[in-house]
Design an enzyme around this catalytic site. Sequence first.
Site, PDB file in Angstrom:
ATOM      1  N   LYS A  40       0.828  -1.206   0.000  1.00  0.00           N
ATOM      2  CA  LYS A  40       0.000   0.000   0.000  1.00  0.00           C
ATOM      3  C   LYS A  40       0.870   1.267   0.000  1.00  0.00           C
ATOM      4  CE  LYS A  40      -3.898  -2.374   2.238  1.00  0.00           C
ATOM      5  NZ  LYS A  40      -4.927  -2.341   3.324  1.00  0.00           N
ATOM      6  N   TYR A  88     -12.261  -3.318  -3.926  1.00  0.00           N
ATOM      7  CA  TYR A  88     -12.852  -3.306  -2.584  1.00  0.00           C
ATOM      8  C   TYR A  88     -14.384  -3.305  -2.651  1.00  0.00           C
ATOM      9  CZ  TYR A  88      -8.398  -2.559  -0.087  1.00  0.00           C
ATOM     10  OH  TYR A  88      -7.147  -2.703   0.471  1.00  0.00           O
ATOM     11  N   ARG A 123      -3.388 -18.319   1.587  1.00  0.00           N
ATOM     12  CA  ARG A 123      -3.392 -18.562   3.034  1.00  0.00           C
ATOM     13  C   ARG A 123      -1.990 -18.343   3.622  1.00  0.00           C
ATOM     14  NH1 ARG A 123      -7.243 -21.437   5.680  1.00  0.00           N
ATOM     15  NH2 ARG A 123      -7.860 -22.659   3.845  1.00  0.00           N
ATOM     16  N   THR A 174      -5.739  -7.646  10.449  1.00  0.00           N
ATOM     17  CA  THR A 174      -6.011  -6.361   9.776  1.00  0.00           C
ATOM     18  C   THR A 174      -5.485  -5.174  10.583  1.00  0.00           C
ATOM     19  OG1 THR A 174      -7.990  -7.334   8.795  1.00  0.00           O
ATOM     20  CG2 THR A 174      -7.850  -4.934   8.791  1.00  0.00           C
ATOM     21  N   ASN A 195      -2.186  -0.114   6.942  1.00  0.00           N
ATOM     22  CA  ASN A 195      -1.613  -1.365   7.454  1.00  0.00           C
ATOM     23  C   ASN A 195      -0.702  -2.050   6.434  1.00  0.00           C
ATOM     24  OD1 ASN A 195      -3.565  -2.164   5.709  1.00  0.00           O
ATOM     25  ND2 ASN A 195      -4.816  -3.251   7.211  1.00  0.00           N
ATOM     26  N   HIS A 247      -1.987  -5.449   1.318  1.00  0.00           N
ATOM     27  CA  HIS A 247      -3.204  -6.226   1.047  1.00  0.00           C
ATOM     28  C   HIS A 247      -2.809  -7.618   0.568  1.00  0.00           C
ATOM     29  CE1 HIS A 247      -7.039  -7.483  -0.693  1.00  0.00           C
ATOM     30  NE2 HIS A 247      -6.319  -7.929  -1.711  1.00  0.00           N
ATOM     31  N   GLU A 306      -9.131 -10.907  -8.039  1.00  0.00           N
ATOM     32  CA  GLU A 306      -8.261  -9.734  -7.932  1.00  0.00           C
ATOM     33  C   GLU A 306      -7.132  -9.759  -8.977  1.00  0.00           C
ATOM     34  OE1 GLU A 306      -7.161  -9.759  -3.788  1.00  0.00           O
ATOM     35  OE2 GLU A 306      -9.212  -9.310  -3.144  1.00  0.00           O
TER      36      GLU A 306
HETATM   37  P1  IDP Z   1      -7.790  -7.103   5.244  1.00  0.00           P
HETATM   38  O1  IDP Z   1      -6.953  -6.107   4.489  1.00  0.00           O
HETATM   39  O2  IDP Z   1      -7.073  -7.626   6.462  1.00  0.00           O
HETATM   40  O3  IDP Z   1      -8.369  -8.175   4.379  1.00  0.00           O
HETATM   41  P2  IDP Z   1     -10.457  -5.914   5.259  1.00  0.00           P
HETATM   42  O4  IDP Z   1     -11.459  -6.152   6.322  1.00  0.00           O
HETATM   43  O5  IDP Z   1     -10.678  -6.597   3.936  1.00  0.00           O
HETATM   44  O6  IDP Z   1      -9.019  -6.286   5.865  1.00  0.00           O
HETATM   45  O7  IDP Z   1     -10.377  -4.351   5.030  1.00  0.00           O
HETATM   46  C1  IDP Z   1      -9.694  -3.795   3.921  1.00  0.00           C
HETATM   47  C2  IDP Z   1      -8.835  -2.649   4.397  1.00  0.00           C
HETATM   48  O8  IDP Z   1      -9.675  -1.592   4.862  1.00  0.00           O
HETATM   49  C3  IDP Z   1      -7.948  -2.970   5.596  1.00  0.00           C
HETATM   50  O9  IDP Z   1      -6.741  -3.597   5.227  1.00  0.00           O
HETATM   51  C4  IDP Z   1      -7.727  -1.605   6.183  1.00  0.00           C
HETATM   52  O10 IDP Z   1      -6.766  -0.865   5.408  1.00  0.00           O
HETATM   53  C5  IDP Z   1      -9.090  -0.959   5.981  1.00  0.00           C
HETATM   54  N1  IDP Z   1     -10.001  -1.149   7.121  1.00  0.00           N
HETATM   55  C6  IDP Z   1     -10.711  -2.262   7.404  1.00  0.00           C
HETATM   56  N2  IDP Z   1     -11.482  -2.105   8.484  1.00  0.00           N
HETATM   57  C7  IDP Z   1     -11.266  -0.842   8.892  1.00  0.00           C
HETATM   58  C8  IDP Z   1     -11.799  -0.077  10.005  1.00  0.00           C
HETATM   59  O11 IDP Z   1     -12.622  -0.524  10.786  1.00  0.00           O
HETATM   60  N3  IDP Z   1     -11.317   1.201  10.116  1.00  0.00           N
HETATM   61  C9  IDP Z   1     -10.404   1.717   9.264  1.00  0.00           C
HETATM   62  N4  IDP Z   1      -9.894   1.034   8.207  1.00  0.00           N
HETATM   63  C10 IDP Z   1     -10.312  -0.236   8.036  1.00  0.00           C
HETATM   64 MG    MG Z   2      -9.759  -8.107   2.836  1.00  0.00          MG
END
Ligand code: IDP
Ligand code: MG
Length: 162
Positions: free
Chosen positions: A33, A73, A107, A116, A137, A140, A151
Amino acid sequence: MTFEIAVTFRIAVPFSIEGIAFQRMDRTLIICKPDAVERGLVGEILGRFERKGLKLAAAELRVLDEETLARHYAEHQGKPFYNDLVAFMSRGPVLVAVVEGVSETWRVARQMIGATDPLAADPGTIRGDLGNQFTENLIHGSDSGESAEREIAIFFPDLSRG
Ligand code: IDP
Ligand code: MG
C-alpha cells in the site's frame, strides 16, 4: 536380476508423473500500500515472501484510481471506512504483485501478513512487525482462492486463468 529391474521401473515412473501433475503453481495478489512505498518497506515486504519460497510472477508500481479500487474493494463499499480507505489507497503509488507457491498461497501470504489491525497483529507478521495504525496497514493480500482469482483478473488480466 530381471525382477529387480522391473521393481525399479514400477517405482520410478509413477512418482515422476505424479510430481509433474501436482506442480501447477498457485497464485495470490499482494498490494504494498502507499504507506509501504512511502516508508521504503517494499523491499523488506517482498523479501519476506521470497525468503519464504514464494516467487514473484508479476510486479508493477501503479497509482490506483477510484474505479479500480471500487472493483477491488467491492465488498467494502458503503462501510464507514470506505471513503478513507479509497483516499488512502489512491494517494500515491502502490506495488501490485502476484506471488506464487505450491498450493493455498493466499493462506500462506495472509498468515505472513497478520491481522487487519497492526496493533493486534502477531509479532513475526508483516503488519505486527512493521505497522502501527489501522487503515494504513502496509499490505493487502487476497482472502481466499476465489478472491485471488478475481483480484488477479482486475490487476493483471493477462495472467488470469479465466
Ligand atoms: P484485510 O486487508 O485484512 O483483508 P479488510 O477487512 O478486507 O481487511 O479491510 C480492507 C482494508 O480496509 C484494511 O486492510 C484496512 O486498510 C481498511 N479497514 C478495514 N477495516 C477498517 C476499520 O474498521 N477502520 C479503518 N480502516 C479499516
Ligand atoms: Mg480483505
